[in-house]
Design an enzyme around this catalytic site. Structure first.
Site, PDB file in Angstrom:
ATOM      1  N   TYR A  24      49.453   9.228  29.460  1.00  0.00           N
ATOM      2  CA  TYR A  24      48.595   8.336  30.266  1.00  0.00           C
ATOM      3  C   TYR A  24      48.088   9.051  31.522  1.00  0.00           C
ATOM      4  O   TYR A  24      46.899   9.007  31.838  1.00  0.00           O
ATOM      5  CB  TYR A  24      49.410   7.089  30.634  1.00  0.00           C
TER       6      TYR A  24
ATOM      7  N   LYS B  24      44.225   9.922  32.626  1.00  0.00           N
ATOM      8  CA  LYS B  24      43.638   9.369  33.859  1.00  0.00           C
ATOM      9  C   LYS B  24      43.236  10.485  34.828  1.00  0.00           C
ATOM     10  O   LYS B  24      42.243  10.351  35.547  1.00  0.00           O
ATOM     11  CB  LYS B  24      44.624   8.392  34.514  1.00  0.00           C
TER      12      LYS B  24
HETATM   13  P1  NAP Z   1      44.850  -4.762  29.589  1.00  0.00           P
HETATM   14  O1  NAP Z   1      44.998  -6.099  30.217  1.00  0.00           O
HETATM   15  O2  NAP Z   1      45.900  -4.262  28.672  1.00  0.00           O
HETATM   16  O3  NAP Z   1      43.411  -4.705  28.868  1.00  0.00           O
HETATM   17  C1  NAP Z   1      43.009  -3.538  28.217  1.00  0.00           C
HETATM   18  C2  NAP Z   1      41.603  -3.718  27.719  1.00  0.00           C
HETATM   19  O4  NAP Z   1      41.220  -2.540  26.993  1.00  0.00           O
HETATM   20  C3  NAP Z   1      41.482  -4.893  26.776  1.00  0.00           C
HETATM   21  O5  NAP Z   1      40.253  -5.549  26.998  1.00  0.00           O
HETATM   22  C4  NAP Z   1      41.500  -4.234  25.415  1.00  0.00           C
HETATM   23  O6  NAP Z   1      40.775  -5.014  24.490  1.00  0.00           O
HETATM   24  C5  NAP Z   1      40.774  -2.930  25.713  1.00  0.00           C
HETATM   25  N1  NAP Z   1      41.049  -1.896  24.726  1.00  0.00           N
HETATM   26  C6  NAP Z   1      42.243  -1.284  24.463  1.00  0.00           C
HETATM   27  N2  NAP Z   1      42.097  -0.429  23.439  1.00  0.00           N
HETATM   28  C7  NAP Z   1      40.800  -0.494  23.041  1.00  0.00           C
HETATM   29  C8  NAP Z   1      40.044   0.119  22.024  1.00  0.00           C
HETATM   30  N3  NAP Z   1      40.591   1.025  21.187  1.00  0.00           N
HETATM   31  N4  NAP Z   1      38.741  -0.197  21.892  1.00  0.00           N
HETATM   32  C9  NAP Z   1      38.171  -1.103  22.716  1.00  0.00           C
HETATM   33  N5  NAP Z   1      38.830  -1.738  23.700  1.00  0.00           N
HETATM   34  C10 NAP Z   1      40.135  -1.438  23.856  1.00  0.00           C
HETATM   35  O7  NAP Z   1      44.698  -3.621  30.693  1.00  0.00           O
HETATM   36  P2  NAP Z   1      44.251  -3.690  32.225  1.00  0.00           P
HETATM   37  O8  NAP Z   1      45.482  -3.740  33.027  1.00  0.00           O
HETATM   38  O9  NAP Z   1      43.191  -4.686  32.414  1.00  0.00           O
HETATM   39  O10 NAP Z   1      43.662  -2.210  32.372  1.00  0.00           O
HETATM   40  C11 NAP Z   1      42.277  -1.941  32.373  1.00  0.00           C
HETATM   41  C12 NAP Z   1      42.093  -0.489  32.806  1.00  0.00           C
HETATM   42  O11 NAP Z   1      42.657  -0.315  34.108  1.00  0.00           O
HETATM   43  C13 NAP Z   1      42.798   0.509  31.903  1.00  0.00           C
HETATM   44  O12 NAP Z   1      42.035   1.672  31.766  1.00  0.00           O
HETATM   45  C14 NAP Z   1      44.076   0.815  32.659  1.00  0.00           C
HETATM   46  O13 NAP Z   1      44.593   2.077  32.333  1.00  0.00           O
HETATM   47  C15 NAP Z   1      43.593   0.736  34.084  1.00  0.00           C
HETATM   48  N6  NAP Z   1      44.652   0.490  35.056  1.00  0.00           N
HETATM   49  C16 NAP Z   1      45.357  -0.669  35.032  1.00  0.00           C
HETATM   50  C17 NAP Z   1      46.357  -0.850  35.985  1.00  0.00           C
HETATM   51  C18 NAP Z   1      47.182  -2.110  36.048  1.00  0.00           C
HETATM   52  O14 NAP Z   1      48.103  -2.161  36.873  1.00  0.00           O
HETATM   53  N7  NAP Z   1      46.910  -3.124  35.281  1.00  0.00           N
HETATM   54  C19 NAP Z   1      46.631   0.149  36.912  1.00  0.00           C
HETATM   55  C20 NAP Z   1      45.895   1.321  36.896  1.00  0.00           C
HETATM   56  C21 NAP Z   1      44.892   1.477  35.962  1.00  0.00           C
HETATM   57  P3  NAP Z   1      41.192  -5.265  22.958  1.00  0.00           P
HETATM   58  O15 NAP Z   1      42.677  -5.221  22.876  1.00  0.00           O
HETATM   59  O16 NAP Z   1      40.584  -6.601  22.673  1.00  0.00           O
HETATM   60  O17 NAP Z   1      40.523  -4.166  22.215  1.00  0.00           O
END
Ligand code: NAP
Length: 249
Positions: free
Chosen positions: A157, A161
Site C-alpha cells: 500500500y 501511495k
Molecule cells: P473505501 O471506503 O474502502 O472505498 C474504496 C472505493 O474504491 C470504493 O468506492 C470501491 O468501490 C473502489 N474500488 C476499490 N477497488 C476498485 C476497483 N478495482 N475498481 C473500481 N473501484 C474500486 O475507501 P476510502 O477510505 O474511501 O478510500 C478512498 C481512497 O482514499 C483510497 O485510495 C484510499 O487508499 C485513500 N485513503 C483512505 C484513507 C482512510 O483513512 N480512509 C486514508 C488515506 C488514504 P467498489 O468496491 O464498488 O468497486
C-alpha cells in the site's frame, strides 16, 4: 453560475467513502460527475442522492474495474464522445491488502499496485490526451500519509501511495505548459469502510497521535479535492496536500 458548471469530472471509487463524498461535492458545485466503481447498486444510490439533493450537476454512474486497462480506455472514449470534454480527473479508487513483508505474496503486492497505482497511470494517460487538446485540466490523485511515512504491514500500500506522489509530480512538470495541474491529496485516518475494519484499540492509539484528537470525515477530504478542482487553485501544481489532523507533521 456555479463554480464547476459545464465541467465534466471522472471520479474513481465513487461508490462509497471518500470517493462518494468527492462526487457529491463536485456535483454540488455544478460539475457533471462520472462516478466509477464496481458496485452498480451503490453508484445508482449515489446518483439518486445527488438528484434528491437537487444538486446542480448530475452524477452518471459507470461500472468500472480500474484494474481493467481496456475498460478504462472504453470509459474515457465514451465520456469524451458524450460530453466532448473531461476537465477533472480524480484517481481515488484504492484498496489495502495488509501483511508483513516476509509473508507477503506476489499477488498481494501486485493487486494493490494495480488498483492503486497502475489504474491511475492508465486513466491519467488516456484523459490527458483530451485535456491537452483542450489546454485545460485538473488531475487530483488520492494518496495517503502511508506513502510518506511508511507503515508496518503495508509495504504494498505504501509503495502504491508513494508511487502516486512521484507520478503526480512528474505529470505536473510534463503538462504544466498545457494549463493542466496535477496535485495529490494525502489523507491520514478518515472514517470509512477502510478504517472501520481496524480494531478499536488501534483506533484509540491512532487518535493519541493526531493533534486534532479525532479521525477525519470524508467531507473534510472532499472539500480539499473540490478546492484543487476549482478556480482558486489555478496556480497550484505538483503539491501534496496532507489532510490528517496534523498527524504526520
Ligand atoms: P473505501 O471506503 O474502502 O472505498 C474504496 C472505493 O474504491 C470504493 O468506492 C470501491 O468501490 C473502489 N474500488 C476499490 N477497488 C476498485 C476497483 N478495482 N475498481 C473500481 N473501484 C474500486 O475507501 P476510502 O477510505 O474511501 O478510500 C478512498 C481512497 O482514499 C483510497 O485510495 C484510499 O487508499 C485513500 N485513503 C483512505 C484513507 C482512510 O483513512 N480512509 C486514508 C488515506 C488514504 P467498489 O468496491 O464498488 O468497486
Amino acid at each position: 453560475m456555479l463554480e464547476l458548471e459545464k465541467q465534466v469530472a471522472i471520479v474513481t471509487g465513487g461508490s462509497r467513502g471518500i470517493g462518494r463524498a468527492i462526487c457529491l461535492s463536485l456535483s454540488r458545485r455544478g460539475a457533471t460527475v462520472v462516478a466509477c466503481a464496481r458496485s452498480e447498486a451503490a453508484l445508482k444510490s449515489l446518483a439518486d442522492d445527488a438528484m434528491e439533493g437537487q444538486h446542480a450537476g448530475r452524477i452518471e454512474p459507470s461500472v468500472l474495474d480500474v484494474g481493467d486497462r481496456d475498460a478504462i480506455g472504453k470509459l474515457v472514449d465514451t465520456v469524451s464522445d458524450a460530453h466532448e470534454r473531461i476537465d477533472i480527473l480524480v484517481n481515488n479508487a484504492g484498496i489495502t491488502h495488509d501483511g508483513l513483508l516476509m509473508s507477503m505474496e506476489d499477488d498481494q503486492f501486485e493487486s494493490v499496485l494495480t488498483t492503486n497505482l497502475r489504474s491511475a497511470f492508465w486513466l491519467t494517460r488516456a484523459v490527458s490526451r483530451i485535456m491537452v487538446r483542450r489546454r485545460y485540466g485538473r488531475i487530483i490523485n488520492i494518496s495517503s500519509v502511508a506513502g510518506m511515512m511508511g507503515n508496518p504491514g503495508q509495504a504494498n500500500y505504501a509503495a502504491s501511495k508513494a508511487g502516486l506522489i512521484g507520478m503526480s509530480k512528474s505529470i505536473a512538470k510534463e503538462l504544466g505548459r498545457r494549463k493542466i495541474t496535477c496535485n495529490v491529496v494525502a489523507p491520514g485516518f478518515i472514517t470509512t469502510d477502510m478504517t472501520d475494519i481496524l480494531p478499536d484499540d488501534l483506533k484509540a492509539n491512532v487518535k493519541k497521535l493526531i493533534p486534532l484528537g479525532r479521525l477525519g470525515d470524508v467531507e473534510e477530504v472532499a472539500e480539499v479535492v473540490a478546492f484543487l478542482a476549482g478556480a482558486a487553485a489555478s496556480y497550484i501544481t505538483g503539491q501534496v496536500i496532507v489532510v490528517d489532523g496534523g498527524m504526520h507533521m
